[in-house]
Design a protein around this motif. Structure first.
Motif, PDB file in Angstrom:
ATOM      1  N   PHE A 110      63.178  40.913  32.103  1.00 45.39           N
ATOM      2  CA  PHE A 110      64.207  40.987  32.617  1.00 45.39           C
ATOM      3  C   PHE A 110      65.461  41.388  31.821  1.00 45.39           C
ATOM      4  CE2 PHE A 110      69.260  38.563  33.027  1.00 45.39           C
ATOM      5  CZ  PHE A 110      68.502  37.783  34.637  1.00 45.39           C
ATOM      6  N   TYR A 111      65.425  41.852  30.775  1.00 45.20           N
ATOM      7  CA  TYR A 111      66.959  41.958  29.876  1.00 45.20           C
ATOM      8  C   TYR A 111      65.915  43.734  29.760  1.00 45.20           C
ATOM      9  CZ  TYR A 111      67.404  37.828  27.228  1.00 45.20           C
ATOM     10  OH  TYR A 111      67.801  36.331  27.351  1.00 45.20           O
ATOM     11  N   ASN A 112      64.683  44.311  30.239  1.00 41.66           N
ATOM     12  CA  ASN A 112      64.801  45.223  30.176  1.00 41.66           C
ATOM     13  C   ASN A 112      65.095  45.596  31.406  1.00 41.66           C
ATOM     14  OD1 ASN A 112      63.463  44.900  27.466  1.00 41.66           O
ATOM     15  ND2 ASN A 112      61.086  44.771  28.147  1.00 41.66           N
ATOM     16  N   GLN A 113      65.486  45.272  32.227  1.00 40.58           N
ATOM     17  CA  GLN A 113      65.996  46.057  33.651  1.00 40.58           C
ATOM     18  C   GLN A 113      67.314  45.449  33.567  1.00 40.58           C
ATOM     19  OE1 GLN A 113      63.163  47.224  35.669  1.00 40.58           O
ATOM     20  NE2 GLN A 113      62.356  46.450  34.597  1.00 40.58           N
ATOM     21  N   MET A 114      68.215  45.291  32.917  1.00 36.98           N
ATOM     22  CA  MET A 114      69.745  45.737  33.168  1.00 36.98           C
ATOM     23  C   MET A 114      69.878  46.435  32.970  1.00 36.98           C
ATOM     24  SD  MET A 114      71.173  42.350  30.202  1.00 36.98           S
ATOM     25  CE  MET A 114      69.779  41.926  29.675  1.00 36.98           C
ATOM     26  N   GLU A 115      69.581  47.902  32.373  1.00 38.32           N
ATOM     27  CA  GLU A 115      70.395  48.803  32.624  1.00 38.32           C
ATOM     28  C   GLU A 115      70.262  49.363  34.142  1.00 38.32           C
ATOM     29  OE1 GLU A 115      67.648  51.787  29.892  1.00 38.32           O
ATOM     30  OE2 GLU A 115      68.849  50.164  28.006  1.00 38.32           O
ATOM     31  N   GLN A 116      69.439  48.884  34.823  1.00 36.04           N
ATOM     32  CA  GLN A 116      69.062  49.735  36.099  1.00 36.04           C
ATOM     33  C   GLN A 116      70.573  48.787  37.139  1.00 36.04           C
ATOM     34  OE1 GLN A 116      66.016  48.289  38.721  1.00 36.04           O
ATOM     35  NE2 GLN A 116      65.387  46.630  37.488  1.00 36.04           N
ATOM     36  N   PHE A 117      70.885  47.681  36.807  1.00 34.00           N
ATOM     37  CA  PHE A 117      71.864  47.631  37.309  1.00 34.00           C
ATOM     38  C   PHE A 117      73.292  47.248  36.715  1.00 34.00           C
ATOM     39  CE2 PHE A 117      68.673  44.037  37.679  1.00 34.00           C
ATOM     40  CZ  PHE A 117      68.372  44.089  38.653  1.00 34.00           C
ATOM     41  N   GLY A 118      73.273  48.551  36.052  1.00 38.16           N
ATOM     42  CA  GLY A 118      74.957  49.445  35.919  1.00 38.16           C
ATOM     43  C   GLY A 118      75.243  48.517  34.010  1.00 38.16           C
ATOM     44  N   PRO A 119      76.772  49.346  34.201  1.00 32.98           N
ATOM     45  CA  PRO A 119      76.830  48.899  33.032  1.00 32.98           C
ATOM     46  C   PRO A 119      77.519  47.158  32.865  1.00 32.98           C
ATOM     47  CG  PRO A 119      77.681  51.026  33.846  1.00 32.98           C
ATOM     48  CD  PRO A 119      77.345  50.552  34.545  1.00 32.98           C
ATOM     49  N   ALA A 120      78.944  47.331  34.124  1.00 30.93           N
ATOM     50  CA  ALA A 120      79.309  46.020  34.709  1.00 30.93           C
ATOM     51  C   ALA A 120      78.135  44.548  34.125  1.00 30.93           C
ATOM     52  CB  ALA A 120      79.672  46.033  36.159  1.00 30.93           C
ATOM     53  N   PHE A 121      77.097  44.837  35.256  1.00 28.11           N
ATOM     54  CA  PHE A 121      75.982  43.318  34.639  1.00 28.11           C
ATOM     55  C   PHE A 121      75.955  43.241  32.789  1.00 28.11           C
ATOM     56  CE2 PHE A 121      71.992  42.436  34.632  1.00 28.11           C
ATOM     57  CZ  PHE A 121      72.269  40.607  35.657  1.00 28.11           C
ATOM     58  N   GLN A 122      75.577  44.555  32.782  1.00 34.95           N
ATOM     59  CA  GLN A 122      75.293  44.744  31.175  1.00 34.95           C
ATOM     60  C   GLN A 122      76.537  43.800  30.379  1.00 34.95           C
ATOM     61  OE1 GLN A 122      74.545  48.769  30.544  1.00 34.95           O
ATOM     62  NE2 GLN A 122      72.631  48.593  30.514  1.00 34.95           N
ATOM     63  N   GLN A 123      77.909  44.177  30.678  1.00 37.06           N
ATOM     64  CA  GLN A 123      79.190  43.456  30.163  1.00 37.06           C
ATOM     65  C   GLN A 123      79.090  41.777  30.710  1.00 37.06           C
ATOM     66  OE1 GLN A 123      81.269  44.975  28.198  1.00 37.06           O
ATOM     67  NE2 GLN A 123      82.334  43.415  28.337  1.00 37.06           N
ATOM     68  N   VAL A 124      78.585  41.423  31.832  1.00 34.98           N
ATOM     69  CA  VAL A 124      78.390  40.662  31.898  1.00 34.98           C
ATOM     70  C   VAL A 124      77.846  39.629  30.782  1.00 34.98           C
ATOM     71  CG1 VAL A 124      78.120  38.397  33.263  1.00 34.98           C
ATOM     72  CG2 VAL A 124      79.331  40.377  34.179  1.00 34.98           C
ATOM     73  N   PHE A 125      76.415  40.176  30.720  1.00 38.05           N
ATOM     74  CA  PHE A 125      75.239  39.736  29.315  1.00 38.05           C
ATOM     75  C   PHE A 125      75.826  39.714  28.026  1.00 38.05           C
ATOM     76  CE2 PHE A 125      72.616  38.921  33.154  1.00 38.05           C
ATOM     77  CZ  PHE A 125      72.731  38.080  32.602  1.00 38.05           C
ATOM     78  N   TYR A 126      76.432  40.748  27.712  1.00 35.86           N
ATOM     79  CA  TYR A 126      76.711  41.271  26.144  1.00 35.86           C
ATOM     80  C   TYR A 126      78.051  40.032  26.181  1.00 35.86           C
ATOM     81  CZ  TYR A 126      79.712  42.924  22.932  1.00 35.86           C
ATOM     82  OH  TYR A 126      80.216  43.164  20.881  1.00 35.86           O
ATOM     83  N   GLU A 127      79.066  39.150  27.107  1.00 31.33           N
ATOM     84  CA  GLU A 127      79.324  38.297  27.117  1.00 31.33           C
ATOM     85  C   GLU A 127      79.020  36.842  26.644  1.00 31.33           C
ATOM     86  OE1 GLU A 127      82.236  38.998  30.475  1.00 31.33           O
ATOM     87  OE2 GLU A 127      83.348  41.170  29.239  1.00 31.33           O
TER      88      GLU A 127
END
Length: 192
Positions: A110-127
């Motif tokens: 799940f974590y390894n696949q986050m990049e494919q969802f784009g920066p906005a998705f990564q930002q949500v998980f970073y938050e």
């Protein structure tokens, strides 16, 4: 169950149907019965969970077999031993269902696949990760320095629905006090 996850993300980030389908392919819906263990301290974590219904807890057991609750995860909360899951190391804590629960499980991929969802998705998980870190820091400071009354008040603010749902022994273990002390504290506040 996936509708709960869709609703969760709608408030944070608009996912296209294609993105949501890809996300859903990384998640497994599962029913956990009360007392069922999702991951055990000392074993490598295989899953984290998003709680749709019910409540999970994470806890450690010390050398004297005393349990110390780190976190509760009621509806719309995420729970995982992220270090164990991502790095295939022994888990620092156990995750257990405190109630019959409906969860969406995710693995390390799940974590390894986050990049494919784009920066906005990564930002949500970073938050989410930052919020988790801040919550743990506040919890640590509270356990080390705040009186029981203040820790209980913080618990009620963080988990407003759990005071009536969970056994007193679990709340006491979270607060780092005895169930008897919690009873006295509640009685002093006029609670039952």
């Amino acid at each position: 169950m996936l509708d709960a996850l869709r609703t969760y993300f709608q408030g944070k980030l608009p996912l296209t149907e294609t993105q949501f389908s890809r996300l859903a392919s990384l998640i497994t819906p599962r029913h956990l019965t009360k007392g069922e263990v999702l991951g055990r301290q000392g074993e490598t974590a295989r899953f984290g969970a998003f709680v749709v219904r019910g409540c999970l807890r994470s806890y450690v057991t010390d050398a004297r077999q005393k349990e110390h609750i780190l976190q509760f995860a009621p509806e719309n909360w995420w729970i995982a031993d992220q270090h164990s899951l991502r790095h295939h190391q022994p888990a620092l804590f156990t995750i257990e269902a405190l109630e019959d629960s409906e969860v969406l499980l995710f693995g390390a991929g799940f974590y390894n696949q986050m990049e494919q969802f784009g920066p906005a998705f990564q930002q949500v998980f970073y938050e989410l990760l930052q919020n988790s870190l801040v919550a743990m820091q506040r919890r640590l400071i509270g356990v080390l320095s705040a009186p029981a009354e203040a820790r209980y008040q913080e618990f009620q603010q963080l988990y407003p629905t759990l005071a009536r749902r969970l056994p007193q022994r679990h709340i006491a273990a979270y607060l780092g006090i005895t169930p008897e002390s919690l009873s006295r504290l509640r009685a002093g506040r006029g609670e039952k």
